[in-house]
Design an enzyme around this catalytic site. Structure first.
Site, PDB file in Angstrom:
ATOM      1  N   GLU A  61     -49.794  38.542  43.267  1.00 44.23           N
ATOM      2  CA  GLU A  61     -51.024  39.155  42.706  1.00 44.23           C
ATOM      3  C   GLU A  61     -52.015  39.537  43.707  1.00 44.23           C
ATOM      4  O   GLU A  61     -52.357  38.546  44.244  1.00 44.23           O
ATOM      5  CB  GLU A  61     -51.483  38.634  41.414  1.00 44.23           C
ATOM      6  CG  GLU A  61     -51.791  39.549  40.387  1.00 44.23           C
ATOM      7  CD  GLU A  61     -50.607  40.229  39.816  1.00 44.23           C
ATOM      8  OE1 GLU A  61     -50.087  41.285  40.171  1.00 44.23           O
ATOM      9  OE2 GLU A  61     -49.904  39.520  39.134  1.00 44.23           O
ATOM     10  N   HIS A  62     -52.514  40.718  43.980  1.00 48.51           N
ATOM     11  CA  HIS A  62     -53.574  41.055  44.919  1.00 48.51           C
ATOM     12  C   HIS A  62     -53.175  40.583  46.361  1.00 48.51           C
ATOM     13  O   HIS A  62     -53.844  40.533  47.233  1.00 48.51           O
ATOM     14  CB  HIS A  62     -54.854  40.240  44.538  1.00 48.51           C
ATOM     15  CG  HIS A  62     -55.641  40.978  43.272  1.00 48.51           C
ATOM     16  ND1 HIS A  62     -56.334  42.094  43.353  1.00 48.51           N
ATOM     17  CD2 HIS A  62     -55.150  41.019  42.010  1.00 48.51           C
ATOM     18  CE1 HIS A  62     -56.795  42.338  42.218  1.00 48.51           C
ATOM     19  NE2 HIS A  62     -56.004  41.852  41.318  1.00 48.51           N
ATOM     20  N   ASP A  81     -50.694  42.685  47.657  1.00 50.38           N
ATOM     21  CA  ASP A  81     -50.134  43.977  48.223  1.00 50.38           C
ATOM     22  C   ASP A  81     -51.019  44.473  49.183  1.00 50.38           C
ATOM     23  O   ASP A  81     -50.686  44.922  50.487  1.00 50.38           O
ATOM     24  CB  ASP A  81     -49.581  44.876  47.222  1.00 50.38           C
ATOM     25  CG  ASP A  81     -50.591  45.346  46.356  1.00 50.38           C
ATOM     26  OD1 ASP A  81     -51.439  45.080  46.359  1.00 50.38           O
ATOM     27  OD2 ASP A  81     -50.221  46.436  45.645  1.00 50.38           O
ATOM     28  N   SER A 128     -47.584  66.119  27.937  1.00 47.80           N
ATOM     29  CA  SER A 128     -47.173  64.677  27.683  1.00 47.80           C
ATOM     30  C   SER A 128     -47.387  64.625  26.378  1.00 47.80           C
ATOM     31  O   SER A 128     -48.271  65.006  25.641  1.00 47.80           O
ATOM     32  CB  SER A 128     -48.066  63.698  28.509  1.00 47.80           C
ATOM     33  OG  SER A 128     -47.954  62.617  27.805  1.00 47.80           O
ATOM     34  N   GLY A 163     -51.789  50.922  30.171  1.00 44.79           N
ATOM     35  CA  GLY A 163     -52.928  49.812  30.415  1.00 44.79           C
ATOM     36  C   GLY A 163     -52.820  48.584  29.998  1.00 44.79           C
ATOM     37  O   GLY A 163     -53.671  47.720  29.837  1.00 44.79           O
ATOM     38  N   ALA A 164     -51.403  48.039  30.078  1.00 49.19           N
ATOM     39  CA  ALA A 164     -51.091  46.791  29.833  1.00 49.19           C
ATOM     40  C   ALA A 164     -50.586  45.962  30.945  1.00 49.19           C
ATOM     41  O   ALA A 164     -50.399  44.770  30.833  1.00 49.19           O
ATOM     42  CB  ALA A 164     -49.842  46.670  28.675  1.00 49.19           C
ATOM     43  N   GLU A 207     -52.352  58.050  43.646  1.00 52.93           N
ATOM     44  CA  GLU A 207     -53.067  57.143  42.885  1.00 52.93           C
ATOM     45  C   GLU A 207     -54.485  56.866  43.613  1.00 52.93           C
ATOM     46  O   GLU A 207     -55.493  56.842  42.799  1.00 52.93           O
ATOM     47  CB  GLU A 207     -52.370  55.846  42.423  1.00 52.93           C
ATOM     48  CG  GLU A 207     -53.089  54.871  41.586  1.00 52.93           C
ATOM     49  CD  GLU A 207     -52.357  54.196  40.644  1.00 52.93           C
ATOM     50  OE1 GLU A 207     -51.058  54.526  40.209  1.00 52.93           O
ATOM     51  OE2 GLU A 207     -52.862  53.306  39.774  1.00 52.93           O
ATOM     52  N   ASP A 267     -46.321  48.839  42.685  1.00 50.30           N
ATOM     53  CA  ASP A 267     -45.858  49.272  41.601  1.00 50.30           C
ATOM     54  C   ASP A 267     -44.817  50.259  41.754  1.00 50.30           C
ATOM     55  O   ASP A 267     -43.842  50.327  41.098  1.00 50.30           O
ATOM     56  CB  ASP A 267     -47.155  49.979  40.664  1.00 50.30           C
ATOM     57  CG  ASP A 267     -48.123  48.884  40.380  1.00 50.30           C
ATOM     58  OD1 ASP A 267     -47.927  47.698  40.791  1.00 50.30           O
ATOM     59  OD2 ASP A 267     -49.157  49.498  39.928  1.00 50.30           O
TER      60      ASP A 267
END
Ligand code: ADP
Ligand code: MG
Length: 386
Positions: free
Chosen positions: A35-36, A38, A69, A126-127, A164, A176
């Site tokens: 985590e963090h 990349d 959407s 957002g999960a 992004e 991701d």
């Protein structure tokens, strides 16, 4: 899955009044560990999950793009040659940002055909399961096909990241999109974020009778604001002060020296990244040599590092992890960028329902909102559906 495809085709038909040229899908992802790391050119180990974003696309002859959407009321329309980070905002920045980013990677936006897109998804937003990469990767796959760009999947991942970063304005790394595009069934994607080399690592959950439970706290995070950018800046500062190109170049053995050079906060941010990189390498080795039952301690250690050193956990995530650890999980950690979202627990399938009940009880006892818990299965990456 077939339900969403039917819904998307029907939604497309109803809105645009003709049959789509094709359908594409891309999965969300969960990060098993790393985590963090990349954006520090380190290692990550995500896998694509059995939750997907599906899009139907039809071509137009007038150079106009329309996107809609099931998540949004409006149809967003723009002339493709006018796409730019300045002209895009809101949710449409994700799909149309990808169209713009493809222009940065060789598509001639003045001459490509226009398109209509309709999107539906069962990736929770957002999960921490990267609904954003799912939508970007599905659109990138689709436009790569219909615009005949012949870009490979790693390049499409970079296109999603560019959208992004520059259009949405979230300074996220390549993990991701790589998981969403490169993932394979029952496997994780071991990605070196410096070289962008990737290897598929067999997870073996099924044979070990283990399942991976997502514990969604329901607390939403926002990458575009707040702590994520701040943590990223701390990492850049740490690398500068240690005179390395990125924290990838710092090893666990360098930490005593780093402690002398850095202020306490920056040191702890650096220590998280450095030890997390090592944990990813250790996890890959454990999976290959011993199987998934051997990675529990690494998951637990990762959570502590994020909680204490990187300080990106929240009470809801800590409670989910602690409850999992106390109720049979072989390992648990928060996952994703932090400040909300989900934690994961690796647990024997026979212990699953006991844990789910315990989580609900613990959250109620602490006065937290009702969490959502569900199992995810490692699934294949982005694909053409029809
Ligand atoms: P996540 O952790 O789910 O990736 P992000 O904040 O990075 O959270 O991205 C979520 C955003 O992506 C949503 O707010 C929305 O703007 C966009 N998005 C994701 N999926 C869809 C979808 N199916 N339709 C429209 N927009 C979507
Ligand atoms: Mg996201």
């Amino acid at each position: 899955m077939s339900d969403i495809r039917d819904d998307v085709r029907a939604g497309f038909n109803e809105l645009y009044g003709y049959e789509p040229a094709g359908m594409w899908s891309a999965p969300g992802r969960v990060n098993l560990i790393g985590e963090h790391t990349d954006y520090n050119e380190g290692f990550v180990l995500p896998f694509a999950i059995n939750r997907r974003t599906v899009i139907a696309l039809g071509l137009r002859e007038d150079g106009i793009a329309r996107v809609a959407s099931s998540f949004a009321d409006e149809v967003v329309e723009i002339t493709i040659s006018e796409l730019s980070p300045e002209t895009l905002n809101g949710w449409a920045a994700y799909p149309l940002g990808v169209a713009w980013a493809l222009g940065q990677r060789g598509a001639d936006l003045a001459t490509v055909p226009g398109f209509d897109i309709f999107i539906d998804s069962d990736v929770p937003v957002g999960a921490g399961l990267s609904s954003s990469a799912a939508i970007e990767s599905a659109v990138a796959m689709a436009l790569n096909d219909v615009w005949r760009l012949r870009l490979d999947r790693p390049t499409l991942a970079a296109v999603g990241q560019l959208a992004e970063n520059k259009v949405v304005g979230a300074p996220t790394g390549i993990m991701d999109q790589s998981a969403s595009l490169l993932g394979q069934k029952d496997s994780a994607v071991f990605l070196d974020c410096r070289s962008l080399d990737s290897e598929i690592v067999d997870l073996g959950f099924g044979a070990a009778e283990l399942v991976l439970l997502i514990m969604d706290t329901g607390v939403t995070h926002s990458h575009a604001t707040g702590g994520y950018a701040e943590r990223r800046a701390s990492c850049e500062l740490g690398a500068r002060m240690l005179e390395v190109e990125s924290l990838r170049d710092v090893t666990v053995d360098d930490l005593p020296r780093a402690r002398n050079i850095l202020d306490d906060t920056t040191f702890r941010r650096v220590r998280h990244v450095v030890t997390e990189n090592q944990r990813v390498l250790d996890t890959v080795r454990a999976l290959r040599e011993q199987g998934p039952a051997a990675i529990g301690d690494l998951l637990d250690a990762s959570h502590l590092s994020m909680r204490n050193d990187f300080e990106i956990s929240i009470p809801e995530l800590d409670l989910a992890v602690e409850t999992a650890q106390a109720n049979g999980a072989i390992g648990a950690r928060m996952t994703g960028g932090g400040f909300g979202g989900s934690a994961i627990a690796l647990i024997h399938r026979d212990d699953l329902s006991r844990l789910q009940v315990a989580i609900d009880g613990a959250f109620a006892e602490h006065g937290f909102g009702q969490p959502d818990t569900f199992v995810v299965v490692p699934a294949h990456g982005a694909s053409r559906e029809s």
